[in-house]
Design a protein around this motif. Structure first.
Motif, PDB file in Angstrom:
ATOM      1  N   GLY A  33     -22.243  27.716 -34.558  1.00 49.42           N
ATOM      2  CA  GLY A  33     -22.312  26.264 -34.527  1.00 49.42           C
ATOM      3  C   GLY A  33     -23.023  25.777 -33.298  1.00 49.42           C
ATOM      4  N   LYS A  34     -22.995  24.468 -33.115  1.00 46.95           N
ATOM      5  CA  LYS A  34     -23.655  23.842 -31.976  1.00 46.95           C
ATOM      6  C   LYS A  34     -22.610  23.275 -31.028  1.00 46.95           C
ATOM      7  N   VAL A  35     -22.844  23.457 -29.734  1.00 47.60           N
ATOM      8  CA  VAL A  35     -21.924  22.975 -28.703  1.00 47.60           C
ATOM      9  C   VAL A  35     -21.831  21.447 -28.806  1.00 47.60           C
ATOM     10  N   LEU A  36     -20.589  20.942 -28.845  1.00 48.98           N
ATOM     11  CA  LEU A  36     -20.372  19.502 -29.007  1.00 48.98           C
ATOM     12  C   LEU A  36     -20.757  18.707 -27.772  1.00 48.98           C
ATOM     13  N   LYS A  37     -20.386  19.197 -26.595  1.00 50.04           N
ATOM     14  CA  LYS A  37     -20.698  18.490 -25.345  1.00 50.04           C
ATOM     15  C   LYS A  37     -20.566  19.487 -24.198  1.00 50.04           C
ATOM     16  N   PRO A  38     -21.163  19.176 -23.051  1.00 50.26           N
ATOM     17  CA  PRO A  38     -21.000  20.058 -21.889  1.00 50.26           C
ATOM     18  C   PRO A  38     -19.516  20.183 -21.539  1.00 50.26           C
ATOM     19  N   PHE A  39     -19.129  21.335 -21.025  1.00 44.63           N
ATOM     20  CA  PHE A  39     -17.727  21.589 -20.713  1.00 44.63           C
ATOM     21  C   PHE A  39     -17.573  22.019 -19.262  1.00 44.63           C
ATOM     22  N   GLU A  40     -16.343  21.964 -18.783  1.00 46.91           N
ATOM     23  CA  GLU A  40     -16.023  22.272 -17.390  1.00 46.91           C
ATOM     24  C   GLU A  40     -15.527  23.709 -17.254  1.00 46.91           C
ATOM     25  N   LEU A  41     -15.792  24.311 -16.124  1.00 46.24           N
ATOM     26  CA  LEU A  41     -15.220  25.600 -15.764  1.00 46.24           C
ATOM     27  C   LEU A  41     -14.004  25.311 -14.903  1.00 46.24           C
ATOM     28  N   ASP A  42     -12.812  25.588 -15.431  1.00 51.13           N
ATOM     29  CA  ASP A  42     -11.572  25.367 -14.694  1.00 51.13           C
ATOM     30  C   ASP A  42     -11.044  26.702 -14.192  1.00 51.13           C
ATOM     31  N   HIS A  43     -10.101  26.641 -13.263  1.00 50.78           N
ATOM     32  CA  HIS A  43      -9.429  27.844 -12.767  1.00 50.78           C
ATOM     33  C   HIS A  43      -7.930  27.610 -12.892  1.00 50.78           C
ATOM     34  N   ILE A  44      -7.207  28.588 -13.477  1.00 51.68           N
ATOM     35  CA  ILE A  44      -5.778  28.404 -13.724  1.00 51.68           C
ATOM     36  C   ILE A  44      -4.969  29.449 -12.974  1.00 51.68           C
ATOM     37  N   GLY A  45      -3.744  29.087 -12.670  1.00 52.94           N
ATOM     38  CA  GLY A  45      -2.806  30.004 -12.046  1.00 52.94           C
ATOM     39  C   GLY A  45      -3.103  30.263 -10.587  1.00 52.94           C
ATOM     40  N   SER A  46      -2.205  31.002  -9.965  1.00 56.85           N
ATOM     41  CA  SER A  46      -2.362  31.316  -8.545  1.00 56.85           C
ATOM     42  C   SER A  46      -3.527  32.263  -8.289  1.00 56.85           C
ATOM     43  N   ASP A  47      -3.940  33.021  -9.311  1.00 58.93           N
ATOM     44  CA  ASP A  47      -5.081  33.928  -9.175  1.00 58.93           C
ATOM     45  C   ASP A  47      -6.410  33.242  -9.475  1.00 58.93           C
ATOM     46  N   GLU A  48      -6.355  31.923  -9.800  1.00 59.03           N
ATOM     47  CA  GLU A  48      -7.570  31.159 -10.069  1.00 59.03           C
ATOM     48  C   GLU A  48      -8.439  31.808 -11.149  1.00 59.03           C
ATOM     49  N   ILE A  49      -7.835  32.115 -12.292  1.00 60.29           N
ATOM     50  CA  ILE A  49      -8.545  32.741 -13.411  1.00 60.29           C
ATOM     51  C   ILE A  49      -9.478  31.710 -14.058  1.00 60.29           C
ATOM     52  N   PRO A  50     -10.779  32.042 -14.188  1.00 51.59           N
ATOM     53  CA  PRO A  50     -11.711  31.110 -14.816  1.00 51.59           C
ATOM     54  C   PRO A  50     -11.362  30.863 -16.286  1.00 51.59           C
ATOM     55  N   MET A  51     -11.501  29.589 -16.723  1.00 49.52           N
ATOM     56  CA  MET A  51     -11.187  29.215 -18.093  1.00 49.52           C
ATOM     57  C   MET A  51     -12.101  28.059 -18.505  1.00 49.52           C
ATOM     58  N   VAL A  52     -12.575  28.102 -19.751  1.00 52.51           N
ATOM     59  CA  VAL A  52     -13.297  26.962 -20.316  1.00 52.51           C
ATOM     60  C   VAL A  52     -12.691  26.618 -21.664  1.00 52.51           C
ATOM     61  N   ARG A  53     -12.768  25.355 -22.003  1.00 53.08           N
ATOM     62  CA  ARG A  53     -12.419  24.871 -23.334  1.00 53.08           C
ATOM     63  C   ARG A  53     -13.679  24.204 -23.865  1.00 53.08           C
ATOM     64  N   LEU A  54     -14.082  24.598 -25.079  1.00 51.70           N
ATOM     65  CA  LEU A  54     -15.295  24.045 -25.651  1.00 51.70           C
ATOM     66  C   LEU A  54     -15.124  23.805 -27.130  1.00 51.70           C
ATOM     67  N   GLY A  55     -15.981  22.975 -27.666  1.00 52.21           N
ATOM     68  CA  GLY A  55     -15.968  22.680 -29.091  1.00 52.21           C
ATOM     69  C   GLY A  55     -17.316  22.986 -29.710  1.00 52.21           C
ATOM     70  N   LEU A  56     -17.288  23.387 -30.980  1.00 54.27           N
ATOM     71  CA  LEU A  56     -18.508  23.636 -31.744  1.00 54.27           C
ATOM     72  C   LEU A  56     -18.486  22.791 -33.018  1.00 54.27           C
ATOM     73  N   ALA A  57     -19.664  22.337 -33.413  1.00 51.12           N
ATOM     74  CA  ALA A  57     -19.847  21.725 -34.725  1.00 51.12           C
ATOM     75  C   ALA A  57     -20.306  22.851 -35.640  1.00 51.12           C
ATOM     76  N   VAL A  58     -19.461  23.212 -36.618  1.00 48.90           N
ATOM     77  CA  VAL A  58     -19.719  24.366 -37.487  1.00 48.90           C
ATOM     78  C   VAL A  58     -19.879  23.896 -38.924  1.00 48.90           C
ATOM     79  N   LYS A  59     -21.025  24.184 -39.517  1.00 54.11           N
ATOM     80  CA  LYS A  59     -21.257  23.864 -40.932  1.00 54.11           C
ATOM     81  C   LYS A  59     -20.437  24.814 -41.794  1.00 54.11           C
ATOM     82  N   ARG A  60     -19.874  24.302 -42.885  1.00 56.60           N
ATOM     83  CA  ARG A  60     -19.067  25.146 -43.764  1.00 56.60           C
ATOM     84  C   ARG A  60     -19.903  26.181 -44.507  1.00 56.60           C
TER      85      ARG A  60
END
Length: 153
Positions: free
Chosen positions: A9-36
């Motif tokens: 699919g196609k990326v819906l919008k630019p996304f952020e690179l976040d860091h979670i937990g005390s170990d600062e683990i990189p994480m992203v949340r993204l959306g795709l537009a997917v044709k059936r």
């Protein structure tokens, strides 16, 4: 045995690179537009994913542009956690295992954006991965890294 799924699919919008937990683990949340199915008249679904560690960093670097076509291999993982109000919440997430961009980022569109400032290697880096980028992490790796208001069962 876990089932692996694939979406293109196609990326819906630019996304952020976040860091979670005390170990600062990189994480992203993204959306795709997917044709059936491949047709101009096909319905489009908007599907959301999460990625961790190296896969998150590479998604951010190589696929962080609205409209960029991307192939994503993912697994569905479920969990139950307790929110800040003390209620149990059940969630199913599409966790990216590997991905393949089907085009390079348009550097002209990226100029002057926060994404470029955080990831200043675009000017000399034309090396879009030639093979799928694999995730070496599992949800179990993050149980100790989740925010204090999450309880994993």
């Amino acid at each position: 045995m876990m089932q692996t799924n694939k979406h293109i699919g196609k990326v819906l919008k630019p996304f952020e690179l976040d860091h979670i937990g005390s170990d600062e683990i990189p994480m992203v949340r993204l959306g795709l537009a997917v044709k059936r199915f491949p047709s101009a008249k096909a319905k489009t679904d908007f599907i959301y994913y999460v990625a961790y560690r190296d896969v998150a960093e590479r998604l951010f670097k190589y696929a962080n542009q609205k409209g960029l076509p991307v192939e994503i291999d993912f697994t569905q993982q479920s969990r139950i956690f307790e929110n800040t109000e003390g209620k149990s919440v059940y969630r199913v997430e599409n966790v990216v295992e590997k991905f393949m961009p089907w085009a390079q980022l348009d550097k002209k569109l990226m100029q002057g954006t926060d994404a470029l400032e955080r990831n200043a290697t675009f000017e000399n880096d034309d090396s879009v991965p030639g093979t799928a980028v694999e995730n070496d992490a599992a949800l179990d790796d993050f149980e100790q890294q989740l925010p204090s208001d999450y309880t994993v069962y």
